[in-house]
Motif scaffolding. Sequence first.
Motif, PDB file in Angstrom:
ATOM      1  N   GLU A  75      15.587  75.560  28.850  1.00 55.21           N
ATOM      2  CA  GLU A  75      15.639  76.878  28.223  1.00 55.21           C
ATOM      3  C   GLU A  75      15.404  76.835  26.716  1.00 55.21           C
ATOM      4  O   GLU A  75      14.839  77.763  26.144  1.00 55.21           O
ATOM      5  N   ASP A  76      15.842  75.799  26.059  1.00 52.38           N
ATOM      6  CA  ASP A  76      15.853  75.745  24.607  1.00 52.38           C
ATOM      7  C   ASP A  76      14.700  74.907  24.078  1.00 52.38           C
ATOM      8  O   ASP A  76      14.352  73.864  24.655  1.00 52.38           O
ATOM      9  N   ASN A  77      14.092  75.346  22.977  1.00 54.90           N
ATOM     10  CA  ASN A  77      12.991  74.589  22.375  1.00 54.90           C
ATOM     11  C   ASN A  77      13.435  73.218  21.887  1.00 54.90           C
ATOM     12  O   ASN A  77      12.655  72.268  21.896  1.00 54.90           O
ATOM     13  N   THR A  78      14.684  73.111  21.441  1.00 55.42           N
ATOM     14  CA  THR A  78      15.205  71.812  20.989  1.00 55.42           C
ATOM     15  C   THR A  78      15.190  70.805  22.127  1.00 55.42           C
ATOM     16  O   THR A  78      14.810  69.642  21.940  1.00 55.42           O
ATOM     17  N   GLU A  79      15.582  71.269  23.299  1.00 55.08           N
ATOM     18  CA  GLU A  79      15.567  70.389  24.476  1.00 55.08           C
ATOM     19  C   GLU A  79      14.139  69.952  24.811  1.00 55.08           C
ATOM     20  O   GLU A  79      13.882  68.769  25.057  1.00 55.08           O
ATOM     21  N   ILE A  80      13.233  70.904  24.816  1.00 60.00           N
ATOM     22  CA  ILE A  80      11.851  70.630  25.208  1.00 60.00           C
ATOM     23  C   ILE A  80      11.190  69.655  24.234  1.00 60.00           C
ATOM     24  O   ILE A  80      10.614  68.637  24.644  1.00 60.00           O
ATOM     25  N   VAL A  81      11.276  69.957  22.952  1.00 61.29           N
ATOM     26  CA  VAL A  81      10.631  69.110  21.943  1.00 61.29           C
ATOM     27  C   VAL A  81      11.265  67.723  21.906  1.00 61.29           C
ATOM     28  O   VAL A  81      10.566  66.706  21.851  1.00 61.29           O
ATOM     29  N   GLY A  82      12.585  67.663  21.943  1.00 57.87           N
ATOM     30  CA  GLY A  82      13.276  66.373  21.903  1.00 57.87           C
ATOM     31  C   GLY A  82      12.939  65.498  23.091  1.00 57.87           C
ATOM     32  O   GLY A  82      12.696  64.288  22.945  1.00 57.87           O
ATOM     33  N   GLU A  83      12.912  66.119  24.263  1.00 61.25           N
ATOM     34  CA  GLU A  83      12.614  65.373  25.490  1.00 61.25           C
ATOM     35  C   GLU A  83      11.184  64.841  25.476  1.00 61.25           C
ATOM     36  O   GLU A  83      10.920  63.685  25.801  1.00 61.25           O
ATOM     37  N   MET A  84      10.245  65.701  25.091  1.00 64.39           N
ATOM     38  CA  MET A  84       8.845  65.297  25.087  1.00 64.39           C
ATOM     39  C   MET A  84       8.569  64.245  24.010  1.00 64.39           C
ATOM     40  O   MET A  84       7.823  63.289  24.251  1.00 64.39           O
ATOM     41  N   ALA A  85       9.169  64.392  22.839  1.00 67.17           N
ATOM     42  CA  ALA A  85       8.980  63.406  21.774  1.00 67.17           C
ATOM     43  C   ALA A  85       9.531  62.046  22.194  1.00 67.17           C
ATOM     44  O   ALA A  85       8.885  61.009  21.996  1.00 67.17           O
ATOM     45  N   ALA A  86      10.719  62.057  22.786  1.00 69.01           N
ATOM     46  CA  ALA A  86      11.308  60.797  23.259  1.00 69.01           C
ATOM     47  C   ALA A  86      10.432  60.173  24.338  1.00 69.01           C
ATOM     48  O   ALA A  86      10.235  58.950  24.358  1.00 69.01           O
ATOM     49  N   GLY A  87       9.898  60.995  25.223  1.00 68.94           N
ATOM     50  CA  GLY A  87       9.029  60.485  26.282  1.00 68.94           C
ATOM     51  C   GLY A  87       7.767  59.831  25.758  1.00 68.94           C
ATOM     52  O   GLY A  87       7.350  58.775  26.230  1.00 68.94           O
ATOM     53  N   ILE A  88       7.162  60.452  24.745  1.00 68.55           N
ATOM     54  CA  ILE A  88       5.946  59.894  24.154  1.00 68.55           C
ATOM     55  C   ILE A  88       6.237  58.553  23.489  1.00 68.55           C
ATOM     56  O   ILE A  88       5.508  57.573  23.677  1.00 68.55           O
ATOM     57  N   VAL A  89       7.329  58.486  22.736  1.00 67.84           N
ATOM     58  CA  VAL A  89       7.663  57.240  22.023  1.00 67.84           C
ATOM     59  C   VAL A  89       8.052  56.145  23.013  1.00 67.84           C
ATOM     60  O   VAL A  89       7.614  54.989  22.872  1.00 67.84           O
ATOM     61  N   VAL A  90       8.857  56.472  24.027  1.00 72.71           N
ATOM     62  CA  VAL A  90       9.272  55.473  25.023  1.00 72.71           C
ATOM     63  C   VAL A  90       8.051  54.925  25.759  1.00 72.71           C
ATOM     64  O   VAL A  90       7.913  53.713  25.947  1.00 72.71           O
ATOM     65  N   THR A  91       7.143  55.811  26.158  1.00 74.27           N
ATOM     66  CA  THR A  91       5.939  55.368  26.870  1.00 74.27           C
ATOM     67  C   THR A  91       5.082  54.468  25.986  1.00 74.27           C
ATOM     68  O   THR A  91       4.624  53.407  26.425  1.00 74.27           O
ATOM     69  N   ALA A  92       4.877  54.878  24.745  1.00 72.98           N
ATOM     70  CA  ALA A  92       4.044  54.080  23.836  1.00 72.98           C
ATOM     71  C   ALA A  92       4.667  52.714  23.560  1.00 72.98           C
ATOM     72  O   ALA A  92       3.972  51.687  23.579  1.00 72.98           O
ATOM     73  N   LEU A  93       5.975  52.675  23.324  1.00 70.24           N
ATOM     74  CA  LEU A  93       6.629  51.400  23.021  1.00 70.24           C
ATOM     75  C   LEU A  93       6.722  50.494  24.250  1.00 70.24           C
ATOM     76  O   LEU A  93       6.759  49.271  24.117  1.00 70.24           O
ATOM     77  N   ALA A  94       6.767  51.077  25.436  1.00 70.01           N
ATOM     78  CA  ALA A  94       6.798  50.259  26.649  1.00 70.01           C
ATOM     79  C   ALA A  94       5.473  49.542  26.874  1.00 70.01           C
ATOM     80  O   ALA A  94       5.414  48.536  27.574  1.00 70.01           O
ATOM     81  N   MET A  95       4.411  50.047  26.253  1.00 72.43           N
ATOM     82  CA  MET A  95       3.089  49.425  26.400  1.00 72.43           C
ATOM     83  C   MET A  95       2.834  48.326  25.366  1.00 72.43           C
ATOM     84  O   MET A  95       1.833  47.626  25.461  1.00 72.43           O
ATOM     85  N   VAL A  96       3.726  48.183  24.398  1.00 74.35           N
ATOM     86  CA  VAL A  96       3.549  47.140  23.374  1.00 74.35           C
ATOM     87  C   VAL A  96       3.799  45.781  24.017  1.00 74.35           C
ATOM     88  O   VAL A  96       4.830  45.554  24.641  1.00 74.35           O
TER      89      VAL A  96
END
Length: 126
Positions: A75-96
């Motif tokens: 429901e909240d933009n904070t949730e959406i942005v935080g979740e997506m940002a964390a997902g992008i960083v976790v995915t990118a760092l898992a590929m290092v």
Amino acid sequence: MWAQIVNVVIGIWIMASPGILNYPTPAAADNNHIVGPLIVTFAFTAIWEATRTVGKWNIPLGLWLIIAPWILDFEDNTEIVGEMAAGIVVTALAMVKGKIEQRFGGGWSSLFSKHPEHKKALEKGK
């Protein structure tokens, strides 16, 4: 190794963020309380060279964090942005890829090899 340490910190943040940011969506909080510990576990295990490949298991978790806000109707933009940002960083760092300095055993195929890696290492030590 540094990428896995950062993923551990992000996983801890994912677990703590619903309480710190007061997420109004119960599904978002539940999702973070499930995915966060998994990210921490896989990243922490991947810090050591012998278990480095376990860090790749964070790729699907990171991708899940990117799409979860839309599937779980956050429901909240904070949730959406935080979740997506964390997902992008976790995915990118898992590929290092971490630096590989040693070989460990050679797997099952070394049992049937004429000159397996572990026997070569033993001969060098003599």
